[in-house]
Scaffold this active site. Structure first.
Site, PDB file in Angstrom:
ATOM      1  N   LYS A 101      17.606  53.625  54.685  1.00 10.93           N
ATOM      2  CA  LYS A 101      16.338  54.600  55.043  1.00 10.93           C
ATOM      3  C   LYS A 101      16.655  55.531  55.980  1.00 10.93           C
ATOM      4  O   LYS A 101      17.052  55.416  57.449  1.00 10.93           O
ATOM      5  CB  LYS A 101      15.427  53.764  56.031  1.00 10.93           C
ATOM      6  CG  LYS A 101      14.319  54.542  56.968  1.00 10.93           C
ATOM      7  CD  LYS A 101      13.486  55.279  56.048  1.00 10.93           C
ATOM      8  CE  LYS A 101      12.438  56.069  56.868  1.00 10.93           C
ATOM      9  NZ  LYS A 101      13.280  57.259  57.669  1.00 10.93           N
ATOM     10  N   GLU A 144      23.770  50.280  66.898  1.00 10.77           N
ATOM     11  CA  GLU A 144      24.470  51.510  67.553  1.00 10.77           C
ATOM     12  C   GLU A 144      23.495  52.135  68.337  1.00 10.77           C
ATOM     13  O   GLU A 144      22.589  53.364  67.673  1.00 10.77           O
ATOM     14  CB  GLU A 144      25.341  52.069  66.546  1.00 10.77           C
ATOM     15  CG  GLU A 144      26.149  51.561  65.781  1.00 10.77           C
ATOM     16  CD  GLU A 144      27.369  50.951  66.617  1.00 10.77           C
ATOM     17  OE1 GLU A 144      27.652  51.488  67.550  1.00 10.77           O
ATOM     18  OE2 GLU A 144      28.243  50.293  65.869  1.00 10.77           O
ATOM     19  N   CYS A 179      25.601  60.172  70.291  1.00 15.46           N
ATOM     20  CA  CYS A 179      25.334  59.205  71.519  1.00 15.46           C
ATOM     21  C   CYS A 179      26.736  59.260  72.435  1.00 15.46           C
ATOM     22  O   CYS A 179      26.463  58.374  73.223  1.00 15.46           O
ATOM     23  CB  CYS A 179      25.234  57.747  70.527  1.00 15.46           C
ATOM     24  SG  CYS A 179      23.861  57.861  69.431  1.00 15.46           S
ATOM     25  N   GLU A 214      19.432  60.178  78.574  1.00 13.50           N
ATOM     26  CA  GLU A 214      20.362  60.819  77.577  1.00 13.50           C
ATOM     27  C   GLU A 214      19.886  62.144  77.185  1.00 13.50           C
ATOM     28  O   GLU A 214      18.670  62.262  76.397  1.00 13.50           O
ATOM     29  CB  GLU A 214      20.331  59.759  76.435  1.00 13.50           C
ATOM     30  CG  GLU A 214      21.355  60.086  75.268  1.00 13.50           C
ATOM     31  CD  GLU A 214      21.522  59.016  74.214  1.00 13.50           C
ATOM     32  OE1 GLU A 214      20.584  58.403  73.841  1.00 13.50           O
ATOM     33  OE2 GLU A 214      22.534  58.953  73.565  1.00 13.50           O
TER      34      GLU A 214
HETATM   35  C1  SIN Z   1      26.575  59.040  67.068  1.00 10.84           C
HETATM   36  O1  SIN Z   1      26.291  59.924  67.737  1.00 10.84           O
HETATM   37  O2  SIN Z   1      25.945  57.954  66.787  1.00 10.84           O
HETATM   38  C2  SIN Z   1      27.932  58.919  66.525  1.00 10.84           C
HETATM   39  C3  SIN Z   1      28.836  59.722  66.955  1.00 10.84           C
HETATM   40  C4  SIN Z   1      30.237  59.620  66.320  1.00 10.84           C
HETATM   41  O3  SIN Z   1      30.538  58.844  65.239  1.00 10.84           O
HETATM   42  O4  SIN Z   1      30.932  60.304  66.778  1.00 10.84           O
END
Ligand code: SIN
Length: 495
Positions: A191, A266, A300, A397
């Site tokens: 998804k 993640e 992230c 964040e």
């Molecule tokens: C992400 O922001 O979830 C992944 C970043 C990355 O793979 O460098």
């Protein structure tokens, strides 16, 4: 790579390409939603509708789960070498079409074309890596406690896997989940985010072209909560791999507990980027530009809190102002753009709200020369000085092109500030002192530490977090383990 803004005809040309899919991929066939419902996908740089995509829900999710379940035994029993060849063929097709796939990615996600091309290659590198690893899934022979027994282990696929992927890396995050799943012998129901379905569906097209059998990969977008509920409650789905926010990750983890699914999460980060007084400041600036402003700050692992030694903070701030003034804000398809739009209007509002609150709480904004385009979801890059640990922005964040600068006096204070977060994904340290490198990388409570390095993601390394950034690792030999069960066989009664 040099490129110019695409004409309307060129953009339209992409929709003529065989990989431009707007239906769901279920059991090897492209199908609309059962009720014919659709949703619109917009270009975040122009607000234009670029595609109308099948709006699937619980019915189509059940169909996809059944297809994945039906395909499981055949795929799991396919020799590893054959699975590896199919994955390799998929990688080759993606690379052969990387320029078009990059344009598609920029149009739906907004990132500059060079970055989009980098992402297509980055995602494909996981498929290449796991095509190689597929052949190296070994069990153990273990010394038994008595002579009439033998003990060994088998590594077997977890089963049907649900993959829920985000809009910030629509190509790479899908590839990073599907590739180890297929290498392990699992089948998948994916998804992708509704903001960016086209890159994911295009990968589905090339998977079928490469010879992935019907039902092994299923991809559908649409009613997020209905699809999520169907995936998490299904006893057939044995694992969920999710990349996205911590809040949603917690809800999905709770929902998976009713069927005791394995999960890989993640989730969000709040990366400290520590610049010690002895650092090579040009190198630190290179790392910060890459880590903070890649994907307009929407990763992230983005540097979220820039901790700088007080004795160099004025100098470093000025260097950052000079460097950031040269960045170009605009449509990712236009030549020279280095910072694209944010994904949605509400993302713009969130970043602006955080900045306004920080200024109200005592932060100072540093003027930069950028003009915000009149269409699309743009936020001009910004530096905030005088940020402190009691401000809301320190804990949030940011997910936007805003660098927050926080001063520190000594090593212990830097590490304490860095660890002062519930997140634990990535951290960065710049220093030339070997002891500081070693001590900091050991004391930082994060899953990934970049030492004098701002780009830490690659297919050979284990990507993942600790604390509320989740669990599980993607990429590397550890990434394959997440899709394998260890079965212990005890052979008894031997003479
Ligand atoms: C992400 O922001 O979830 C992944 C970043 C990355 O793979 O460098």
């Amino acid at each position: 790579m040099s490129h110019t803004a695409l004409t309307a005809e060129e953009i339209a040309g992409l929709s003529e390409q065989p990989f431009f899919k707007t239906d769901a991929l279920i059991a090897g066939c492209w199908q609309g939603s059962t009720d014919g419902d659709t949703f619109a996908v917009e270009n975040p740089a122009t607000d234009e509708v670029i595609a109308v995509v099948a709006n699937c829900g619980a019915i189509e999710t059940e169909q996809a789960i059944t297809a994945a379940s039906d395909a499981l035994a055949g795929w799991a029993q396919t020799p590893a070498k054959s699975r590896a060849k199919i994955l390799r063929a998929w990688f080759d097709l993606i690379i052969a079409n990387e320029q078009d796939l990059a344009r598609l990615l920029t149009i739906e996600q907004g990132k500059p074309l060079d970055e989009a091309l980098g992402e297509v290659r980055y995602g494909a590198s996981y498929i290449e890596w796991f095509s190689e690893e597929a052949k190296r899934i070994y069990g153990d022979v273990i010394p038994a406690p008595s002579t009439d027994k033998r003990i060994y282990t088998l590594k077997q696929p977890v089963g049907v896997v649900a993959c829920i992927t985000p809009w910030n890396f629509p190509s790479a995050m899908l590839a990073r989940k599907i590739a180890p799943a297929l290498a392990a012998g699992c089948t998948v129901v994916c998804k992708p985010a509704n903001e960016t379905p086209l890159s994911a569906l295009a990968l589905g097209h090339y998977a079928i072209e490469a010879g992935v059998p019907a039902g092994v990969i299923n991809i559908l977008c649409g009613k997020t909560q209905e699809i999520g509920a169907a995936l998490t409650s299904s006893p057939v789905v044995r694992k969920l791999s999710f990349t996205g926010s911590t809040a949603v990750g917690k809800m999905l983890t709770a929902a998976c507990s009713s069927t005791m699914k394995r999960t890989s999460m993640e989730l969000g980060g709040n990366a400290p980027f520590i610049v010690f007084a002895d650092a090579d400041l040009e190198a630190a600036l290179d790392g910060l530009m890459a880590s903070k402003f890649r994907n307009s700050g929407q990763t992230c692992v983005c540097a979220n809190r820039v901790l700088v030694a007080e004795e160099i903070i004025e100098q470093f701030t000025q260097m950052l102002v000079d460097r950031l003034s040269k960045s170009v804000l605009g449509n990712g398809l236009s030549q020279g753009t280095t910072i694209g739009p944010l994904i949605q209007k509400n993302a713009v509002a969130k970043v602006q709200g955080l900045v306004a609150k920080a200024i109200e709480q005592g932060a100072t904004s540093v003027n930069l020369p950028h003009q915000t385009p009149s269409t699309g979801n743009f936020v001009a890059p910004l530096i905030l000085k005088d940020v402190t640990a009691d401000m809301e922005i320190f804990d949030a964040e940011i997910f936007g092109p805003v660098a927050t600068l926080i001063g520190f006096d000594h090593y212990d204070q830097a590490i304490k500030l860095a660890n002062q977060t519930t997140a634990g994904l990535a951290a960065y340290v710049y220093t030339q002192d070997a002891s500081t490198m070693i001590k900091a990388s050991e004391q930082l409570e994060f899953g990934i530490v970049g030492v004098n390095e701002g780009i830490i993601s690659n297919e050979m390394a284990p990507f993942g977090g600790v604390k509320e950034s989740g669990h599980g690792r993607e990429g590397s030999k550890y990434g394959l383990e997440d899709y394998l069960e260890v079965k212990y066989v005890c052979l008894g009664g031997l003479h």
